[in-house]
Motif scaffolding. Structure first.
Motif, PDB file in Angstrom:
ATOM      1  N   MET A  71      50.994  68.020  35.908  1.00  0.00           N
ATOM      2  CA  MET A  71      49.575  68.338  35.924  1.00  0.00           C
ATOM      3  C   MET A  71      49.118  68.404  34.466  1.00  0.00           C
ATOM      4  O   MET A  71      49.853  68.901  33.604  1.00  0.00           O
ATOM      5  CB  MET A  71      49.342  69.691  36.610  1.00  0.00           C
ATOM      6  CG  MET A  71      47.916  70.217  36.562  1.00  0.00           C
ATOM      7  SD  MET A  71      46.808  69.347  37.685  1.00  0.00           S
ATOM      8  CE  MET A  71      47.349  70.007  39.266  1.00  0.00           C
ATOM      9  N   PRO A  72      47.934  67.883  34.131  1.00  0.00           N
ATOM     10  CA  PRO A  72      47.443  68.039  32.753  1.00  0.00           C
ATOM     11  C   PRO A  72      47.410  69.506  32.367  1.00  0.00           C
ATOM     12  O   PRO A  72      46.946  70.363  33.137  1.00  0.00           O
ATOM     13  CB  PRO A  72      46.041  67.440  32.809  1.00  0.00           C
ATOM     14  CG  PRO A  72      46.065  66.505  33.975  1.00  0.00           C
ATOM     15  CD  PRO A  72      46.979  67.140  34.971  1.00  0.00           C
ATOM     16  N   ALA A  73      47.920  69.814  31.163  1.00  0.00           N
ATOM     17  CA  ALA A  73      47.967  71.211  30.724  1.00  0.00           C
ATOM     18  C   ALA A  73      46.575  71.818  30.694  1.00  0.00           C
ATOM     19  O   ALA A  73      46.372  72.972  31.082  1.00  0.00           O
ATOM     20  CB  ALA A  73      48.616  71.288  29.346  1.00  0.00           C
ATOM     21  N   GLY A  74      45.586  71.036  30.259  1.00  0.00           N
ATOM     22  CA  GLY A  74      44.216  71.543  30.232  1.00  0.00           C
ATOM     23  C   GLY A  74      43.692  71.839  31.618  1.00  0.00           C
ATOM     24  O   GLY A  74      42.982  72.823  31.833  1.00  0.00           O
ATOM     25  N   LYS A  77      45.189  75.144  32.915  1.00  0.00           N
ATOM     26  CA  LYS A  77      44.534  76.312  32.320  1.00  0.00           C
ATOM     27  C   LYS A  77      43.174  76.551  32.956  1.00  0.00           C
ATOM     28  O   LYS A  77      42.773  77.691  33.197  1.00  0.00           O
ATOM     29  CB  LYS A  77      44.380  76.105  30.817  1.00  0.00           C
ATOM     30  CG  LYS A  77      45.704  76.159  30.049  1.00  0.00           C
ATOM     31  CD  LYS A  77      45.476  75.937  28.563  1.00  0.00           C
ATOM     32  CE  LYS A  77      46.794  75.968  27.799  1.00  0.00           C
ATOM     33  NZ  LYS A  77      46.588  75.720  26.344  1.00  0.00           N
ATOM     34  N   MET A  78      42.457  75.461  33.237  1.00  0.00           N
ATOM     35  CA  MET A  78      41.146  75.596  33.861  1.00  0.00           C
ATOM     36  C   MET A  78      41.260  76.177  35.260  1.00  0.00           C
ATOM     37  O   MET A  78      40.470  77.036  35.671  1.00  0.00           O
ATOM     38  CB  MET A  78      40.447  74.234  33.906  1.00  0.00           C
ATOM     39  CG  MET A  78      40.017  73.711  32.547  1.00  0.00           C
ATOM     40  SD  MET A  78      39.440  72.006  32.610  1.00  0.00           S
ATOM     41  CE  MET A  78      38.029  72.172  33.678  1.00  0.00           C
ATOM     42  N   LEU A  79      42.273  75.722  35.999  1.00  0.00           N
ATOM     43  CA  LEU A  79      42.475  76.223  37.361  1.00  0.00           C
ATOM     44  C   LEU A  79      42.809  77.705  37.342  1.00  0.00           C
ATOM     45  O   LEU A  79      42.436  78.458  38.251  1.00  0.00           O
ATOM     46  CB  LEU A  79      43.598  75.443  38.050  1.00  0.00           C
ATOM     47  CG  LEU A  79      43.297  73.984  38.400  1.00  0.00           C
ATOM     48  CD1 LEU A  79      44.539  73.299  38.939  1.00  0.00           C
ATOM     49  CD2 LEU A  79      42.179  73.897  39.431  1.00  0.00           C
ATOM     50  N   TYR A 117      44.208  63.295  43.511  1.00  0.00           N
ATOM     51  CA  TYR A 117      42.875  63.696  43.959  1.00  0.00           C
ATOM     52  C   TYR A 117      42.334  64.871  43.139  1.00  0.00           C
ATOM     53  O   TYR A 117      41.144  65.194  43.220  1.00  0.00           O
ATOM     54  CB  TYR A 117      42.902  64.067  45.446  1.00  0.00           C
ATOM     55  CG  TYR A 117      43.698  65.304  45.779  1.00  0.00           C
ATOM     56  CD1 TYR A 117      43.102  66.556  45.807  1.00  0.00           C
ATOM     57  CD2 TYR A 117      45.050  65.216  46.082  1.00  0.00           C
ATOM     58  CE1 TYR A 117      43.823  67.696  46.118  1.00  0.00           C
ATOM     59  CE2 TYR A 117      45.783  66.344  46.390  1.00  0.00           C
ATOM     60  CZ  TYR A 117      45.173  67.575  46.409  1.00  0.00           C
ATOM     61  OH  TYR A 117      45.902  68.702  46.713  1.00  0.00           O
ATOM     62  N   MET A 118      43.214  65.485  42.317  1.00  0.00           N
ATOM     63  CA  MET A 118      42.772  66.625  41.522  1.00  0.00           C
ATOM     64  C   MET A 118      42.405  66.253  40.084  1.00  0.00           C
ATOM     65  O   MET A 118      41.643  66.962  39.437  1.00  0.00           O
ATOM     66  CB  MET A 118      43.860  67.708  41.500  1.00  0.00           C
ATOM     67  CG  MET A 118      44.036  68.413  42.837  1.00  0.00           C
ATOM     68  SD  MET A 118      45.110  69.847  42.729  1.00  0.00           S
ATOM     69  CE  MET A 118      44.135  70.944  41.719  1.00  0.00           C
ATOM     70  N   PHE A 119      42.960  65.158  39.573  1.00  0.00           N
ATOM     71  CA  PHE A 119      42.641  64.762  38.199  1.00  0.00           C
ATOM     72  C   PHE A 119      42.700  63.245  38.083  1.00  0.00           C
ATOM     73  O   PHE A 119      43.434  62.580  38.818  1.00  0.00           O
ATOM     74  CB  PHE A 119      43.594  65.422  37.190  1.00  0.00           C
ATOM     75  CG  PHE A 119      45.039  65.066  37.378  1.00  0.00           C
ATOM     76  CD1 PHE A 119      45.612  63.987  36.704  1.00  0.00           C
ATOM     77  CD2 PHE A 119      45.843  65.814  38.225  1.00  0.00           C
ATOM     78  CE1 PHE A 119      46.942  63.666  36.862  1.00  0.00           C
ATOM     79  CE2 PHE A 119      47.185  65.494  38.398  1.00  0.00           C
ATOM     80  CZ  PHE A 119      47.734  64.422  37.711  1.00  0.00           C
TER      81      PHE A 119
END
Length: 346
Positions: free
Chosen positions: A255-258, A261-263, A320-322
């Motif tokens: 998952m993208p680290a950014g 963190k947002m999630l 579907y999430m990023f």
């Protein structure tokens, strides 16, 4: 024509007559309504059919048509007509049972199409009459043919009459939650006498592939013969369109680290209010981290080198999430990962 003994032309004429009769019935009373044959009507219909078939055989000496039913000249045109109608069914989009046909003729609901039903009934009668003849005049050499005809008769009659009581339902199952409710084609809920629990669901996928594409058009390169690299276990480096591609880090579920963190810290309402450019920058900031949950996707840190030019960055097919991530090589070229192809579902 119609001079005894009847030949293939009489057999063809009977099939044409059944098609015309079926078309008239279709136009006058509408399609066959199979719901009227639900239990116990289907077993009564089967008993009446068998009684009629026995009566036809007993009247063979008095009516020539009943003798003709067991002859090759009747069977071949009937089978050919049934085959043509079956091909039409395969080439025509069919609506679910209980729905209206998409066109006035009724071919999109061909199992209730009178010409189709009458031709298959004619085939069933022919198969049964041959089987009865072989039973009455039993010989050892008849055994293979007899078994074939009886099996085909059972398939045609029980398959059709038994399907009336069958319900086709769709069930949505989530891991760890027992489910006993299902939906029919009208989205009506049915409670079943059993429950299904999905304990675990996994998808095995083929290894990821890297490919180059044009930034503006998204077309794969080279245009004449697109190339790709399969990132199998133990892969280190390979050539792709003049660039040396080296894998520096591989994360199967990432998952993208950014994004992570947002999630964890940003309210959903605030994410919706952000501009897409800002959102994308925050998501892609910090590369990728391992993430064993829904929405994860494979991510690879690669180095692309061509002469003295070196590019390094993460590529991912996204989920579907990023969105997908690609590595920009120059103003017109990028390297990215295609969506992984499923190998099997477990």
């Amino acid at each position: 024509m119609w001079n005894k003994p009847w030949k293939y032309r009489e057999g063809i004429a009977i099939c044409i007559g059944l098609l015309i009769t079926g078309a008239l019935l279709q136009a006058s009373i509408g399609p066959v309504e199979w719901r009227f044959f639900m239990w116990p009507a289907n077993i009564i219909a089967l008993a009446l059919l068998i009684a009629a078939l026995v009566l036809f055989y007993m009247l063979r000496s008095k009516a020539y048509i009943f003798r003709f039913m067991a002859q090759t000249e009747a069977a071949v045109p009937a089978l050919a007509t049934a085959a043509i109608l079956t091909v039409i069914m395969g080439l025509t989009r069919q609506v679910p049972e209980g729905h209206l046909a998409m066109e006035p003729i009724g071919l999109s609901r061909i199992l209730s199409f009178w010409p189709f039903v009458l031709i298959y009934l004619w085939n069933t009668i022919i198969v049964a009459e041959v089987g009865i003849y072989q039973l009455v005049h039993f010989q050892k050499r008849f055994i293979p043919s007899l078994v074939s005809h009886l099996g085909l008769f059972i398939f045609l009659t029980c398959g059709v009459l038994g399907s009336v009581d069958m319900k086709r339902l769709k069930m949505y199952c989530e891991e760890g939650n027992p489910e006993w409710r299902a939906l029919d084609s009208y989205d009506k809920v049915h409670e079943l006498p059993l429950a299904i629990e999905l304990q675990k669901f996994t998808i095995d996928e083929y290894p990821p592939k890297l490919a180059m594409f044009e930034s503006k058009t998204g077309k794969a390169l080279p245009k004449e013969k697109p190339q790709n690299i399969v990132i199998e276990k133990g892969f280190t480096s390979a050539e792709l369109a003049g660039w040396t591609i080296t894998v520096e880090k591989y994360i199967e579920d990432a998952m993208p680290a950014g994004m992570l963190k947002m999630l964890q810290g940003m309210p959903e309402q605030m994410m919706k209010m952000m501009k897409m450019d800002d959102l994308g920058m925050r998501i892609n900031a910090g590369g990728f981290v391992e993430y064993k949950d829904k929405g994860a996707a494979t991510a690879i840190l690669i180095k692309a080198q061509k002469g003295k030019t070196v590019k390094r960055g993460w590529v991912s097919s996204g989920s579907y999430m990023f969105p997908m991530s690609s590595l920009k090589l120059d103003d017109n070229t990028e390297i990215g990962m295609s969506a992984r192809e499923p190998l099997r579902y477990v």
